[in-house]
Design a protein around this motif. Structure first.
Motif, PDB file in Angstrom:
ATOM      1  N   LEU A   1       8.034  -3.187  13.396  1.00  9.88           N
ATOM      2  CA  LEU A   1       8.343  -3.146  11.709  1.00  9.88           C
ATOM      3  C   LEU A   1       7.006  -2.561  11.231  1.00  9.88           C
ATOM      4  CD1 LEU A   1       9.321  -6.790  11.315  1.00  9.88           C
ATOM      5  CD2 LEU A   1      10.671  -4.682  11.309  1.00  9.88           C
ATOM      6  N   VAL A   2       6.037  -2.274  11.900  1.00 13.90           N
ATOM      7  CA  VAL A   2       4.854  -1.617  11.222  1.00 13.90           C
ATOM      8  C   VAL A   2       5.026   0.017  10.950  1.00 13.90           C
ATOM      9  CG1 VAL A   2       2.493  -1.081  11.666  1.00 13.90           C
ATOM     10  CG2 VAL A   2       3.122  -3.211  12.478  1.00 13.90           C
ATOM     11  N   ILE A   3       4.792   0.265   9.774  1.00 15.21           N
ATOM     12  CA  ILE A   3       4.938   1.828   9.295  1.00 15.21           C
ATOM     13  C   ILE A   3       3.310   2.269   9.403  1.00 15.21           C
ATOM     14  CG2 ILE A   3       5.420   3.348   7.700  1.00 15.21           C
ATOM     15  CD1 ILE A   3       7.705   1.331   6.605  1.00 15.21           C
TER      16      ILE A   3
ATOM     17  N   GLU B   1     -13.272  -6.887   6.830  1.00 15.86           N
ATOM     18  CA  GLU B   1     -12.623  -5.537   6.714  1.00 15.86           C
ATOM     19  C   GLU B   1     -11.620  -5.678   5.843  1.00 15.86           C
ATOM     20  OE1 GLU B   1     -12.863  -4.485  11.255  1.00 15.86           O
ATOM     21  OE2 GLU B   1     -11.169  -5.684  10.509  1.00 15.86           O
ATOM     22  N   VAL B   2     -11.080  -4.401   4.974  1.00  8.14           N
ATOM     23  CA  VAL B   2     -10.025  -4.284   4.235  1.00  8.14           C
ATOM     24  C   VAL B   2      -9.091  -3.575   4.842  1.00  8.14           C
ATOM     25  CG1 VAL B   2      -9.282  -3.344   2.155  1.00  8.14           C
ATOM     26  CG2 VAL B   2     -11.545  -4.420   1.948  1.00  8.14           C
ATOM     27  N   LEU B   3      -7.692  -3.759   5.055  1.00  7.47           N
ATOM     28  CA  LEU B   3      -6.844  -3.062   5.604  1.00  7.47           C
ATOM     29  C   LEU B   3      -5.774  -2.596   4.725  1.00  7.47           C
ATOM     30  CD1 LEU B   3      -7.969  -5.410   7.738  1.00  7.47           C
ATOM     31  CD2 LEU B   3      -6.531  -4.468   9.474  1.00  7.47           C
ATOM     32  N   HIS B   4      -5.077  -1.618   5.021  1.00  5.32           N
ATOM     33  CA  HIS B   4      -3.789  -1.365   4.371  1.00  5.32           C
ATOM     34  C   HIS B   4      -2.527  -1.501   5.458  1.00  5.32           C
ATOM     35  CE1 HIS B   4      -0.993   1.981   2.385  1.00  5.32           C
ATOM     36  NE2 HIS B   4      -0.941   0.604   1.772  1.00  5.32           N
ATOM     37  N   TRP B   5      -1.797  -2.272   5.168  1.00  7.75           N
ATOM     38  CA  TRP B   5      -0.543  -2.684   6.055  1.00  7.75           C
ATOM     39  C   TRP B   5       0.841  -2.351   5.463  1.00  7.75           C
ATOM     40  CZ3 TRP B   5       1.205  -8.140   6.668  1.00  7.75           C
ATOM     41  CH2 TRP B   5       2.280  -8.373   7.692  1.00  7.75           C
ATOM     42  N   VAL B   6       1.553  -1.498   5.941  1.00  7.04           N
ATOM     43  CA  VAL B   6       2.893  -1.170   5.240  1.00  7.04           C
ATOM     44  C   VAL B   6       3.795  -1.511   6.309  1.00  7.04           C
ATOM     45  CG1 VAL B   6       4.415   0.624   4.447  1.00  7.04           C
ATOM     46  CG2 VAL B   6       1.903   0.907   4.279  1.00  7.04           C
TER      47      VAL B   6
ATOM     48  N   TYR C   1      13.417  -2.635   0.090  1.00 11.79           N
ATOM     49  CA  TYR C   1      12.204  -1.657   0.416  1.00 11.79           C
ATOM     50  C   TYR C   1      11.301  -2.094   1.264  1.00 11.79           C
ATOM     51  CZ  TYR C   1      14.185   1.487  -3.761  1.00 11.79           C
ATOM     52  OH  TYR C   1      14.905   2.256  -4.413  1.00 11.79           O
ATOM     53  N   SER C   2      10.534  -1.231   1.909  1.00 13.09           N
ATOM     54  CA  SER C   2       9.549  -1.568   2.802  1.00 13.09           C
ATOM     55  C   SER C   2       8.400  -1.879   1.842  1.00 13.09           C
ATOM     56  CB  SER C   2       8.634  -0.367   3.662  1.00 13.09           C
ATOM     57  OG  SER C   2       9.786  -0.036   4.091  1.00 13.09           O
ATOM     58  N   ARG C   3       7.628  -3.065   2.411  1.00 12.33           N
ATOM     59  CA  ARG C   3       6.348  -3.661   1.615  1.00 12.33           C
ATOM     60  C   ARG C   3       4.967  -3.025   1.974  1.00 12.33           C
ATOM     61  NH1 ARG C   3      10.948  -5.085  -0.837  1.00 12.33           N
ATOM     62  NH2 ARG C   3      10.632  -6.830  -2.063  1.00 12.33           N
ATOM     63  N   ASP C   4       4.106  -3.126   1.205  1.00 13.95           N
ATOM     64  CA  ASP C   4       2.749  -2.700   1.609  1.00 13.95           C
ATOM     65  C   ASP C   4       1.877  -3.827   1.262  1.00 13.95           C
ATOM     66  OD1 ASP C   4       2.507  -1.795  -1.213  1.00 13.95           O
ATOM     67  OD2 ASP C   4       0.774  -0.301  -0.439  1.00 13.95           O
ATOM     68  N   TYR C   5       0.768  -4.062   2.048  1.00 16.32           N
ATOM     69  CA  TYR C   5      -0.241  -4.974   1.735  1.00 16.32           C
ATOM     70  C   TYR C   5      -1.603  -4.386   1.537  1.00 16.32           C
ATOM     71  CZ  TYR C   5       3.414  -8.517   2.989  1.00 16.32           C
ATOM     72  OH  TYR C   5       4.290  -9.304   3.052  1.00 16.32           O
ATOM     73  N   VAL C   6      -2.350  -4.648   0.820  1.00 19.20           N
ATOM     74  CA  VAL C   6      -3.763  -4.268   0.944  1.00 19.20           C
ATOM     75  C   VAL C   6      -4.550  -5.774   0.872  1.00 19.20           C
ATOM     76  CG1 VAL C   6      -5.893  -3.445  -0.058  1.00 19.20           C
ATOM     77  CG2 VAL C   6      -3.678  -2.132  -0.305  1.00 19.20           C
ATOM     78  N   TYR C   7      -5.438  -5.870   2.016  1.00 27.67           N
ATOM     79  CA  TYR C   7      -5.753  -7.262   2.309  1.00 27.67           C
ATOM     80  C   TYR C   7      -7.363  -7.305   2.607  1.00 27.67           C
ATOM     81  CZ  TYR C   7      -4.097  -7.093   6.988  1.00 27.67           C
ATOM     82  OH  TYR C   7      -3.743  -6.961   8.368  1.00 27.67           O
ATOM     83  N   VAL C   8      -8.243  -8.186   2.579  1.00 27.73           N
ATOM     84  CA  VAL C   8      -9.406  -8.328   3.284  1.00 27.73           C
ATOM     85  C   VAL C   8      -9.315  -9.604   4.337  1.00 27.73           C
ATOM     86  CG1 VAL C   8     -10.215 -10.022   1.337  1.00 27.73           C
ATOM     87  CG2 VAL C   8     -11.765  -8.751   3.220  1.00 27.73           C
ATOM     88  N   ARG C   9      -9.780  -9.082   5.638  1.00 30.39           N
ATOM     89  CA  ARG C   9      -9.880 -10.406   6.906  1.00 30.39           C
ATOM     90  C   ARG C   9     -11.217 -10.370   7.067  1.00 30.39           C
ATOM     91  NH1 ARG C   9      -6.979  -7.353  12.031  1.00 30.39           N
ATOM     92  NH2 ARG C   9      -8.950  -6.081  12.530  1.00 30.39           N
ATOM     93  N   ARG C  10     -11.291 -11.658   7.592  1.00 29.65           N
ATOM     94  CA  ARG C  10     -12.890 -11.911   8.087  1.00 29.65           C
ATOM     95  C   ARG C  10     -12.608 -13.016   9.350  1.00 29.65           C
ATOM     96  NH1 ARG C  10     -18.335 -14.305   5.232  1.00 29.65           N
ATOM     97  NH2 ARG C  10     -19.427 -14.502   7.249  1.00 29.65           N
ATOM     98  N   TYR C  11     -13.164 -12.861  10.302  1.00 32.34           N
ATOM     99  CA  TYR C  11     -12.977 -13.510  11.657  1.00 32.34           C
ATOM    100  C   TYR C  11     -14.317 -13.995  12.323  1.00 32.34           C
ATOM    101  CZ  TYR C  11     -13.570  -8.828  13.089  1.00 32.34           C
ATOM    102  OH  TYR C  11     -13.856  -7.523  13.062  1.00 32.34           O
TER     103      TYR C  11
ATOM    104  N   GLU D   1       6.766   4.436  -3.048  1.00 31.60           N
ATOM    105  CA  GLU D   1       7.504   4.365  -2.086  1.00 31.60           C
ATOM    106  C   GLU D   1       7.732   3.115  -1.309  1.00 31.60           C
ATOM    107  OE1 GLU D   1       6.395   7.188   1.126  1.00 31.60           O
ATOM    108  OE2 GLU D   1       5.985   8.678  -0.166  1.00 31.60           O
ATOM    109  N   PHE D   2       6.743   2.119  -1.787  1.00 32.45           N
ATOM    110  CA  PHE D   2       6.671   0.597  -1.440  1.00 32.45           C
ATOM    111  C   PHE D   2       6.632  -0.278  -2.401  1.00 32.45           C
ATOM    112  CE2 PHE D   2       4.432   3.607   1.660  1.00 32.45           C
ATOM    113  CZ  PHE D   2       5.234   3.855   2.528  1.00 32.45           C
ATOM    114  N   VAL D   3       6.780  -1.595  -2.257  1.00 31.62           N
ATOM    115  CA  VAL D   3       6.641  -2.530  -3.040  1.00 31.62           C
ATOM    116  C   VAL D   3       5.237  -3.240  -2.495  1.00 31.62           C
ATOM    117  CG1 VAL D   3       7.556  -4.630  -4.103  1.00 31.62           C
ATOM    118  CG2 VAL D   3       9.112  -2.941  -3.434  1.00 31.62           C
ATOM    119  N   ARG D   4       4.330  -3.230  -3.572  1.00 35.73           N
ATOM    120  CA  ARG D   4       2.980  -3.754  -3.327  1.00 35.73           C
ATOM    121  C   ARG D   4       3.303  -5.191  -3.203  1.00 35.73           C
ATOM    122  NH1 ARG D   4      -1.963  -1.745  -3.776  1.00 35.73           N
ATOM    123  NH2 ARG D   4      -1.137  -0.062  -2.511  1.00 35.73           N
TER     124      ARG D   4
END
Length: 374
Positions: free
Chosen positions: A199-201, A215-220, A228-238, A264-267
């Protein structure tokens, strides 16, 4: 002050009739002219600093200015950071307290599970009771959890999020054929996920914070047809707590100036995820329990029950794909980055890393020694 003067001028123009209207139009044109000059001046200053300072030095400078302006009316620091195209880590990094809350919730469920083991019930805990105190979102936590699905190796609950038509979901499960280290690393390895998750674009790290390891990641990602495809901008910490034998991964949605919204995507702007892993023995021996708490707003027009069904069925499917990817990496000896042993800046170099000031370094040195950041 200026709005009051403008209102007074408008009232005077109204009393003056048509000639006053022309005067007010001239005043409006003058205001637009002055505003335009100030905007151009701000752009020229930004270009000047861009030529004089490197990217890292500019971030440090803006960070110091942000700390000085912090708390002033109008949040001038946030406006300045947005104009400069800088991500303000002091506002968005995930604090230790947020990690600890997830660990505490896991511990609470384990205590409940221990109480029921004497009656012959398996390792999984009963229905979790809502936490009423000690949380910012106590309104949402006051809602009861409802059992949605119960399988041999996991249980799935959900509860309504107060004031919204959405649900928060929780999975408590067990795996006995992979190690906690392998499961943890497969979740974090963005390159490997592009291979096992069809599913990852797009999935990439945008920026890293050397202070906390966030970290900040961009996930489509693809969504079921016809959405429509969705996109996420998120911060993660582990982090990995060696002393208490637990791992935790926390993610939530943010905005980043280098990833503007695309037509092109829904945020997806509302997203939270907390994963806690408790090894049965050690990080490198098979067997562990995990607790996943998840919520997001996919911005769909479908009824609530449709969205609930998609999430309720999609979450177990994702966890099984994650499990199978871990097994495949283990059995076929696929190389996966070891996020437990590596330091934040050793994990790839494709993303920007912010430079901490001496002030922030001194703050970070005061944190609990038992937390080793991956």
């Amino acid at each position: 002050m200026f709005p009051r003067r403008l209102a007074a001028a408008a009232a005077a123009a109204a009393r003056a009739g048509p000639r006053g209207g022309g005067w007010l139009a001239a005043l409006a044109n003058q205001c637009r002219f002055v505003t335009g000059l100030r905007v151009r001046r701000a752009q020229q200053i930004a270009q000047l600093y861009g030529r004089l300072y490197s990217d890292g030095a500019r971030r440090v400078l803006l960070g110091r200015l942000w700390r000085r302006l912090r708390g002033r009316a109008g949040h001038a620091s946030a406006v300045m950071a947005a104009l400069a195209g800088v991500f303000v880590w002091d506002e968005e990094r995930i604090p230790e307290e947020e990690l600890q809350r997830s660990i505490d919730e896991m511990r609470r469920l384990e205590e409940m599970s221990t109480m029921f083991q004497s009656s012959g019930v398996d390792r999984h805990p009963p229905e979790p009771k809502p936490q009423l105190e000690g949380s910012e979102d106590s309104g949402a936590r006051a809602q009861p959890w409802d059992m949605v699905m119960e399988k041999k190796h996991f249980k799935l609950w959900r509860r309504p999020i107060a004031g919204t038509p959405l649900y928060q979901y929780r999975v408590f499960g067990t795996y006995t054929d992979v190690t906690p280290r392998q499961f943890f690393n497969v979740q974090l390895d963005t390159e490997y996920r592009k291979k096992w998750d069809a599913l990852v674009i797009k999935l990439e790290v945008i920026e890293r914070d050397v202070v906390s390891g966030s970290e900040v990641l961009h996930w489509v990602t693809h969504f079921p047809y016809p959405m429509y495809s969705r996109d996420y901008v998120y911060v993660r910490r582990y982090s990995v707590d060696q002393e208490n034998n637990v791992m935790v991964l926390v993610s939530r949605a943010v905005e980043h100036p280098s990833v503007p919204e695309s037509p092109e995507f829904v945020r997806v702007r509302s997203y939270e995820s907390q994963m806690v892993i408790r090894p049965h023995k050690s990080f490198d021996e098979n067997g562990f329990d995990y607790l996943l708490t998840y919520s997001d707003n996919p911005q769909t027009v479908f009824p609530r029950y449709c969205v609930s069904w998609m999430v309720s069925s999609g979450m177990p499917d994702f966890l099984e794909k994650l499990h199978m990817a871990t097994l495949k990496a283990k059995n076929m000896e696929i190389k996966v980055k070891d996020y437990i042993s590596s330091k934040p800046l050793e994990i790839g170099g494709e993303a920007k890393a912010t430079s901490p000031s001496s002030e922030r370094k001194s703050e970070s040195s005061c944190g609990p020694a038992r937390i080793e950041y991956a």
